[in-house]
Design a protein around this motif. Sequence first.
Motif, PDB file in Angstrom:
ATOM      1  N   SER A  28       0.834  -1.201   0.000  1.00  0.00           N
ATOM      2  CA  SER A  28       0.000   0.000   0.000  1.00  0.00           C
ATOM      3  C   SER A  28       0.863   1.243   0.000  1.00  0.00           C
ATOM      4  O   SER A  28       0.643   2.186  -0.776  1.00  0.00           O
ATOM      5  N   CYS A  29       1.902   1.241   0.850  1.00  0.00           N
ATOM      6  CA  CYS A  29       2.778   2.399   0.937  1.00  0.00           C
ATOM      7  C   CYS A  29       3.484   2.623  -0.404  1.00  0.00           C
ATOM      8  O   CYS A  29       3.574   3.741  -0.904  1.00  0.00           O
ATOM      9  N   ALA A  30       3.957   1.507  -0.987  1.00  0.00           N
ATOM     10  CA  ALA A  30       4.672   1.605  -2.262  1.00  0.00           C
ATOM     11  C   ALA A  30       3.775   2.200  -3.346  1.00  0.00           C
ATOM     12  O   ALA A  30       4.172   3.081  -4.109  1.00  0.00           O
ATOM     13  N   TYR A  31       2.557   1.683  -3.394  1.00  0.00           N
ATOM     14  CA  TYR A  31       1.595   2.144  -4.402  1.00  0.00           C
ATOM     15  C   TYR A  31       1.346   3.647  -4.281  1.00  0.00           C
ATOM     16  O   TYR A  31       1.420   4.395  -5.257  1.00  0.00           O
ATOM     17  N   HIS A  32       1.097   4.075  -3.063  1.00  0.00           N
ATOM     18  CA  HIS A  32       0.801   5.500  -2.873  1.00  0.00           C
ATOM     19  C   HIS A  32       2.015   6.369  -3.148  1.00  0.00           C
ATOM     20  O   HIS A  32       1.885   7.455  -3.716  1.00  0.00           O
ATOM     21  N   LEU A  33       3.174   5.876  -2.756  1.00  0.00           N
ATOM     22  CA  LEU A  33       4.389   6.660  -3.032  1.00  0.00           C
ATOM     23  C   LEU A  33       4.605   6.801  -4.543  1.00  0.00           C
ATOM     24  O   LEU A  33       5.036   7.850  -5.030  1.00  0.00           O
ATOM     25  N   ARG A  34       4.283   5.722  -5.278  1.00  0.00           N
ATOM     26  CA  ARG A  34       4.424   5.815  -6.746  1.00  0.00           C
ATOM     27  C   ARG A  34       3.434   6.838  -7.304  1.00  0.00           C
ATOM     28  O   ARG A  34       3.750   7.558  -8.246  1.00  0.00           O
ATOM     29  N   ARG A  35       2.283   6.856  -6.727  1.00  0.00           N
ATOM     30  CA  ARG A  35       1.298   7.839  -7.211  1.00  0.00           C
ATOM     31  C   ARG A  35       1.777   9.254  -6.934  1.00  0.00           C
ATOM     32  O   ARG A  35       1.429  10.184  -7.656  1.00  0.00           O
ATOM     33  N   TYR A  36       2.574   9.389  -5.873  1.00  0.00           N
ATOM     34  CA  TYR A  36       3.159  10.713  -5.607  1.00  0.00           C
ATOM     35  C   TYR A  36       4.361  10.983  -6.528  1.00  0.00           C
ATOM     36  O   TYR A  36       4.880  12.089  -6.539  1.00  0.00           O
ATOM     37  N   GLU A  46       0.809  -7.399  -9.319  1.00  0.00           N
ATOM     38  CA  GLU A  46       1.424  -7.096 -10.627  1.00  0.00           C
ATOM     39  C   GLU A  46       1.017  -5.699 -11.107  1.00  0.00           C
ATOM     40  O   GLU A  46       1.808  -4.999 -11.732  1.00  0.00           O
ATOM     41  N   ARG A  47      -0.213  -5.313 -10.793  1.00  0.00           N
ATOM     42  CA  ARG A  47      -0.673  -3.997 -11.215  1.00  0.00           C
ATOM     43  C   ARG A  47       0.144  -2.902 -10.517  1.00  0.00           C
ATOM     44  O   ARG A  47       0.445  -1.862 -11.095  1.00  0.00           O
ATOM     45  N   ILE A  48       0.505  -3.174  -9.263  1.00  0.00           N
ATOM     46  CA  ILE A  48       1.336  -2.205  -8.536  1.00  0.00           C
ATOM     47  C   ILE A  48       2.738  -2.175  -9.149  1.00  0.00           C
ATOM     48  O   ILE A  48       3.336  -1.102  -9.345  1.00  0.00           O
TER      49      ILE A  48
END
Lengths: 339, 547, 418
Positions: free
Chosen positions: B144-152, B188-190
């Motif tokens: 979750s953290c990784a995903y959100h950081l990528r979105r940032y 995989e989507r992340i």
Amino acid sequence: MTQLPESQQKVKFYQTGTLTVGNRLLDEEHRNVQATMDRSNSLDSGHRACQGCGEALGARFAIDAAIRATGNQLIAANATGCLEVFTTPYPETAWSIPWIHSLFGNAAAVASGIAAAMKAKGREEVRVIAQGGDGGTTDIGFGCLSGTFDRNDDVLYICYNNQAYMNTGVQRSSATPGAARTATTMPVGAEPGNAFNTGKSVPLIAMAHNIPYVATASVHDLHDLEMKVTKAMGVHGARYIEVFVPCPLGWGSKPGDTVKIARMAVESGMYPLFEAADGELTGVTKIRRRIPVDDYLKQQRRFAHVFKPNNAHQLEQLRAIAAHNIKRFDLLARDGEEL
Amino acid sequence: MSDKVVVQTKPFAITLDVGSSLLNKTGTWRTERPVYLDRLPPCNHACPAGENIQAWLGYAEEGDYEAAWRKIMDDNPLPATMGRVCYHACEGACNRTQLDQAVGINSVERFLGDQALRYGWQMDAGEPTGKKAMIVGAGPAGLSCAYHLRRYGHDVTIFDSSPKAGGMIRYGIPKYRMPREKLNAEIERIQAMGVKIELNTRVDDIQAIRERNGFDSVFIAIGAQSAKHIEIESDESIPMLDAVQVLRNSEIEEPTGLRGRVVVYGGGNTAIDVGRTAIRLGAIEVTVIVLESRAKMPAHEFEVKEALEEGVRIVDLRAVRKIEGNTLTLERMVDSADQWPQPSGQFETFEADVMVQALGQNVETGLLDGIPGVVVEGGIVQVDHCMMTGTDGFFAGGDMVPSQRTVTTSIGHGKKAARSMDSWLRKEKCLPVEKHELASFDKLNTWYYSDAPRTIRPMLDVVRRQSGFAEVVGNLDEGNAQYEARRCMSCGNCFECDNCYGVCPDNSVTKLGPGKRFEFKYDYCKGCAICATECPCGAIKMVPEDI
Amino acid sequence: MLKQIEGSHAVAEAVGLCRPQVISAYPITPQTHIVEDLGTMVKAGKIENCEFLLVESEFGALSACIGSSAAGARSYTATASQGMLFMMEAVYNASGMSLPIVMTVGNRAIGAPINIWNDWGDSMSARDAGWIQLFVEDNQQAVDVHIQAFKLAEELCLPVMVCMDGFILTHSYSQVDMPEQGQVDQFLPPFEPRQVLDPAAPLSMGAMVGPEAFTEVRFLAHHKQREALDLIPRHAAEFQSIMGRDSGGLIKEFDCAGAETVIVTMGSVIGTMKEVLAGMREEGHSIGALTIRSFRPFPSEALIEALKDAKRIIVFEKCLAVGMGGIVSMNVRMALQDFPLHVHSVIGGLGGRPITRKNLRRLFEKGLNDQLQETHFHDIDMEIVNRELEREKEQRQSGSIAENILHDVGVVAAAKTI
């Protein structure tokens, strides 16, 4: 289950049977008039009705619905009373329709005259509504009303029933319920408030004239009210609709509770909603979530005295009236009946 | 008439022109004014992942499933997963429970998650910031953290010692509850967003890796993987296993040791998971021995129910005291109103071939030794309101920090940590998010929510027949997911039902059009409050005027 | 076209020629024949595009006309006596709302005691109601004035009462020259309302008006009635140019010029008077007569012009303001207040008491000999009156304890001597 058409899916509604003003899963033409952005606002802002006036609300609901049903070919005659006084004090009128006020007791006759004029002028597409409060309808205007019914004149008479003469300061009318406090039926003596076994039901009397359409409606159920007005405008001849409109001032209720109290009156059985055609009862609006009569009464100071120990018999009588209505009009849904 | 003598004007004062009442500004009568507001719906309030459930249900109601899914994705990168493993506190909080039954939020979420996988909906990474983040642990918090950081827009690398990503979702939740193809696809989507995951990589020295790779900040979420053990007097006549290892072995297809008559000791969800796994692995008899009463055992009721249906026996109010010759000695416990169960001094025996302890897990905090500033109390890492440890730029979350230790909480931690880390990376202050007041049931006018029409009811019943995790029952489809979503009452937030617009006796509400809500005409509003009383969802309140 | 015809029937035909669009009808003697005939004509299609409403009361009758007139239809009804009183609220309302309704009043006494015969008590009860009140002398006038009434009403936006003596005119057969439809159409254009209820141009009629504007509203109503004083003679002249007949107008003089004594009256009684006066003039008496045709508005200036040179005015009227005296004479006195004229008030013909040549002759002779009281009751049987007064006096004395006691102590007697 087939998918709903795209146009309807875009509507934000919370369940298909929602009772809110708008938001219905219906074609545009079947939507509530009051939900439309370009509604006619026949009774516009700036009128001088009290805060939370049920009659102001009921009148706009009914007339706007009639305007849609007639394609804005509508003229209204108004009896003297709150509705007249708060809408048309010189120099301001709140009505957007052609409207006339003549006298307290002659709205039905004036409307009959207008309808006759329209017929004589070959403009029968123009439809006529007479309207007034319960005093102007059930009492002083009763003779003219009966005459309009008798002649089957092409007039829809709408009575906004707030159960007393409110304009003159809350005096009893023949539509005032038993036990209710008014300025002429004060809660004193052994039988405080209005006497039981008095008054009259003009909807039932209207039915006795065998006119094409009679209905009762309530300001809390807009879907039902608009349906009835629309239905009424769909037929010719004399028609009568009585709309239940709480009066915060006269009933001693909170202005914000006007719609709620109307709902409670109907859901307790105190005010039955029904329709009749040609003198025969054709339908009732079933009670959806029955509530105790006491809950309805407790919202209103005009009934405060019935909760005193000495007046328990009055409370019993009011409960009995609701029970009688429920039985007489078959207001409870049977098991599995869709509401 | 050419010789008309009288000028054709309307009679003075008695006949009036329409529209003239608008000159009378009745707003001056007002002592209270209605105001529109947004209240926090209880579902949103209850969601540990901080999902805006009501908003995405709103899109689902309109049949715009992709928009609904994207709304979920604002908070939770694993809808298909969470639609299966989340304990849906939202539904417990749903105001609709006081009317009939909660909206099947979890089912709709699962449906939306699956729709996304079916149609390959993808999320984009943010504009690159040039900042690098290191994450330890590819469990729900880390992902979750990784995903959100990528979105940032930050560069993210996750390190995990396991051969596959997913953490306890994969290694602690059995396949029958969480189909692996769904989990894999969501991970995989992340990854497709550019998140790098270094598997089979055990991190022993965080600081060294951080410096070596130039990571600007760190999020650590290694979970609580070490099983708690209690000492039971035993002749070792039967094997004593731990739940974490059993479930992990089940996942990696190693022998679990579950055979014959299996006893699981513990009352939580993990105990039930082990029991149900044992049934699936062919155990002859599976018994879950619970210290507490059935009513008080921590496992979720629906999971217990399913376990019972599958043949798991539950024996409550028993403590295991001794193991001798394939026989357990159990002491009956006595339930008490608000205390821990008390020993009764009465004993009974119970035969078993294997016993699994499922009594909770501990955090392995060794990794944090020697990092200055990190505080560990009672085996749990302490963090501030921004999920940051005592060390600047060093964040932690998931089961290793104080929490409910659910997957959903971890997802929420990951999001919160990412947001805080983003602020920190941009050298901004991390501010707590302000929350609206709660849209409690008493704020609603539920009259306006009617029962669904008969034709729709069977489809809605599907939701309620469906168990929390059972894939066998099947998912919602496009038709009934929409209807289920439509059961939402939009607590606290205007859903444009037109009630205020309709019920105003003074016509002092302006309808602004679809999606734009309404405005009060304070010039005319008398402050009667009918709108506030009749607002179905509690999105209007009366505020005293300054007089 | 000359016809020997009942007055009611003549009026019905005249109204029919005016192309009314809404007629409301409620039966009350002596107006019944008018609405019966109109009903027959509408039903037979002789009046086209006309709605005939059989209403439930007189109040409903005029109320329906208020509605139909406001909706732009030429509207007509007829009434009398108790019916007029029953509709009185609507009478005031129709004029207040400036609705050009025409209403025939078959003048009849008002009860109690109930009485179906002629006097003007009904019309007089509405003299201040804001309506124009036109009195007719015979059935030719009745026909002609009805036609003029519609034109006047519609031009002024005021309702008009055409007052005709019940039975004496309504039920009598006489020769009437009935106008042709073309002549009436020439005189009376289609109704073009000044204000109309129409969805195409909505407006609100019948507002509540408070102290801030009520006086102005009333002044304007008064002013509008005064305008009729110009319009009525103009219409009469126009009517004469088309029909060739002198009908209508504000007043009508009969050998009035130069007469020392002038009888002022209204309605049908002039017919009998003319014969009596003709005889007296032949005998050398300087006596003439004048009828007031427009009682509202009251034609003060026309009366001054006609009467200023007379020495004695005898107002003969079939109405009484109880406790005051003659009503018409009150109005005449006020009109002539700046002139040194003696105005006698004669109340006669109440409740249908016959007015004969013989008793009129006696009356006029008394007038010429200055033997009339200020308020003179014509053809009254004072024997009956005195007998009753005596009886009442006795009963009263024995009836009132307080007064009897006072009598005993002499207070009353003492007071009476002062």
